[in-house]
Design an enzyme around this catalytic site. Structure first.
Site, PDB file in Angstrom:
ATOM      1  N   LYS A   1      11.333  -0.370  -9.361  1.00 18.18           N
ATOM      2  CA  LYS A   1      10.351  -1.640  -9.148  1.00 18.18           C
ATOM      3  C   LYS A   1       9.038  -0.711  -9.306  1.00 18.18           C
ATOM      4  CE  LYS A   1       9.392  -2.232  -4.175  1.00 18.18           C
ATOM      5  NZ  LYS A   1       7.879  -2.446  -3.937  1.00 18.18           N
ATOM      6  N   SER A   2       8.674   0.169  -9.380  1.00 16.91           N
ATOM      7  CA  SER A   2       7.017   0.406 -10.055  1.00 16.91           C
ATOM      8  C   SER A   2       7.168   0.401 -11.518  1.00 16.91           C
ATOM      9  CB  SER A   2       7.106   1.921  -9.400  1.00 16.91           C
ATOM     10  OG  SER A   2       6.712   1.642  -8.011  1.00 16.91           O
TER      11      SER A   2
ATOM     12  N   ASP B   1       7.965   6.030  -0.265  1.00 12.68           N
ATOM     13  CA  ASP B   1       9.101   4.496   0.535  1.00 12.68           C
ATOM     14  C   ASP B   1      10.161   5.577   1.064  1.00 12.68           C
ATOM     15  OD1 ASP B   1       7.118   3.102  -0.644  1.00 12.68           O
ATOM     16  OD2 ASP B   1       7.372   3.218  -2.375  1.00 12.68           O
TER      17      ASP B   1
HETATM   18  C1  S3P Z   1       3.934   1.942  -5.764  1.00 16.61           C
HETATM   19  C2  S3P Z   1       3.207   2.632  -4.757  1.00 16.61           C
HETATM   20  C3  S3P Z   1       3.168   3.204  -3.158  1.00 16.61           C
HETATM   21  C4  S3P Z   1       4.605   2.515  -3.294  1.00 16.61           C
HETATM   22  C5  S3P Z   1       4.837   1.500  -3.922  1.00 16.61           C
HETATM   23  C6  S3P Z   1       4.832   1.685  -5.013  1.00 16.61           C
HETATM   24  C7  S3P Z   1       3.590   1.983  -7.126  1.00 16.61           C
HETATM   25  O1  S3P Z   1       1.922   2.508  -2.934  1.00 16.61           O
HETATM   26  O2  S3P Z   1       4.480   2.842  -1.653  1.00 16.61           O
HETATM   27  O3  S3P Z   1       6.439   0.772  -3.068  1.00 16.61           O
HETATM   28  O4  S3P Z   1       4.252   1.193  -7.944  1.00 16.61           O
HETATM   29  O5  S3P Z   1       2.186   1.860  -7.621  1.00 16.61           O
HETATM   30  P1  S3P Z   1       0.792   3.231  -2.614  1.00 16.61           P
HETATM   31  O6  S3P Z   1      -0.120   3.422  -3.382  1.00 16.61           O
HETATM   32  O7  S3P Z   1      -0.049   2.875  -1.592  1.00 16.61           O
HETATM   33  O8  S3P Z   1       1.052   4.406  -2.247  1.00 16.61           O
END
Ligand code: S3P
Length: 418
Positions: free
Chosen positions: A13-14, A306
């Site tokens: 996803k990221s 996560d």
């Molecule tokens: C993400 C960063 C994380 C993660 C989120 C996706 C990202 O959040 O929990 O599901 O894609 O950069 P945070 O940056 O708030 O820790």
């Protein structure tokens, strides 16, 4: 029940969000393969289209056409990030410093999540953003000109860090960002892949907009955060053995594997390879007896942020006391995840305590049936569906949220269940 067989994991996803956004501000045309097609990623595609970016969707590929930052035009509608925190926070950085005005909105859950953590730092780069009640969406991004700066982050967040990098690209001068502890580095890796003037040294990132980014084809590795549900499902159900194919193994994401080492769980990584700058491989894991309890704290937290809901379920099935601390950020995810985990596992008979910044879980307990609730949070929903593999009598309310990150989760889980 047991989990047996193999799954080809959906795209990370990221990395999917970043592949779309970063190619949109590069020059040329990029074909993205294995892009995650979930609700959060559709939110990013829609937002980019509303900004004037040309994106073509085919069954197995998505093509993004980029013309640098001039791809982004003043939108005629509010940009709706729906449930996606990554879309909203990265978008704040993407738009800051352009000569356009835009409004960013989200759904009920996203509207309750803090945005000041991003905008305060963007302000120090001379971005102009007005938030509702100084912390929440809707946000109005106003036309501004970025000034490079040196920033020391007080929070470990990939979303905050990435928003700053996207803003910093609009200046020819060098911005330096110092991280508090290492969070996922997909933005840094992809910027480097697309030809950015970027240098990373441990916790410091130096970058500028001196070099134009060039669109490049990308294959997205599978999502370890999605694989986590099957890995843990396998460890708690005797007789299980699964092969999870095409899994992202970026060192800033593998906190879960570090926990597996800690509890003495054996697993194999096969076919290690790289896609662009990202490492990928297949994970083979079997059910094992006698796992040890674990502690998650400090710098390990961002590397598995996560995965905490599913790790909490694992803790109920291991002898001894497992501890999760330094995780107060979980209170401002898609739900208050510490509370959602606590309330649900307690109802199922878990021996669990909630602290301000974590959980204490004593195992091993046999879970029993009850009515539980996802709190409209996809990762809580998938954790509860894995809990159902231990106890069929668990009834889940508001469970139609898996499509946020893993639309085929139930189909894939059913495929493995024997
Ligand atoms: C993400 C960063 C994380 C993660 C989120 C996706 C990202 O959040 O929990 O599901 O894609 O950069 P945070 O940056 O708030 O820790």
């Amino acid at each position: 029940m047991k989990l047996v067989g193999e799954i080809i994991l959906p795209g990370d996803k990221s990395i999917s969000h970043r592949a779309l956004m970063l190619n949109a501000i590069s020059y040329g045309k990029a074909t993205i393969s294995n892009l995650l097609r979930s609700q959060d990623i559709l939110a990013t595609i829609n937002v980019l289209r509303n900004l004037g970016v040309k994106i073509e969707e085919f069954e197995d590929q998505v093509i993004v056409y980029g013309r640098g930052f001039s791809s982004l035009k003043e939108p005629q509608v509010a940009l709706d990030c729906q449930n996606s925190g990554t879309t909203a926070r990265l978008l704040l950085g993407l738009l800051a410093g352009l000569d356009i005005n835009a409004t960013i909105i989200g759904d009920n859950s996203l509207t309750k999540r803090p945005m000041k953590r991003v905008t305060d730092y963007l302000l120090s780069l001379n971005g102009k953003i007005v938030l509702t009640n100084e912390n929440y969406l809707p946000a109005k991004v106003l036309s501004s000109k970025i000034k490079a700066s040196e920033i020391h982050l007080h929070i470990s967040s990939a979303q905050v860090k990435s928003a700053l990098m996207l803003a910093a690209l609009k200046s020819q001068d060098t911005t330096i960002i110092h991280e508090l502890s290492k969070s996922r580095n997909h933005t840094e890796l992809m910027l480097d892949y697309l030809g950015c003037d970027i240098e990373v040294n441990d916790l410091s990132i130096k970058l500028s907009g001196k070099k134009d980014l060039i669109c490049k084809d990308i294959i997205i590795p599978g999502d370890l955060s999605s694989a986590a549900f099957f890995i843990i499902g396998c460890l708690i159900n005797p007789g299980s053995a699964v092969l999870l194919k095409n899994c992202g193994l970026n060192p800033t994401r593998i906190g879960l594997l570090k926990v597996l080492d800690m509890i003495n769980a054996q697993y194999e990584i096969l076919n290690r390879r790289t896609y662009g700058n990202e490492i990928c491989g297949d994970i083979y894991i079997k059910y094992q007896d006698g796992l040890r309890s674990f502690t998650i704290e400090k710098d390990l937290v961002p590397l598995l942020i996560d995965e905490i809901p599913i790790l909490a379920l694992l803790a109920t099935q291991i002898e001894g006391t497992s501890i999760i601390k330094d995780a107060n950020d979980l209170r401002v995810k898609e739900s208050d995840r510490l509370n959602a985990i606590y309330e649900n596992l307690k109802k199922l008979g878990g021996n669990i305590y909630q602290t301000e910044d974590g959980l204490i879980i004593k195992g091993k307990t046999e879970l029993h049936g009850n009515i539980v609730n996802t709190y409209h949070d996809h990762r809580i929903s998938m954790m509860l569906k894995v809990a159902q593999t231990l106890c069929k009598e668990i009834k889940i309310e508001n469970d139609c949220v898996d499509n946020i990150s893993y639309p085929n989760f139930v189909i894939d889980l059913q495929k493995l269940l024997k």
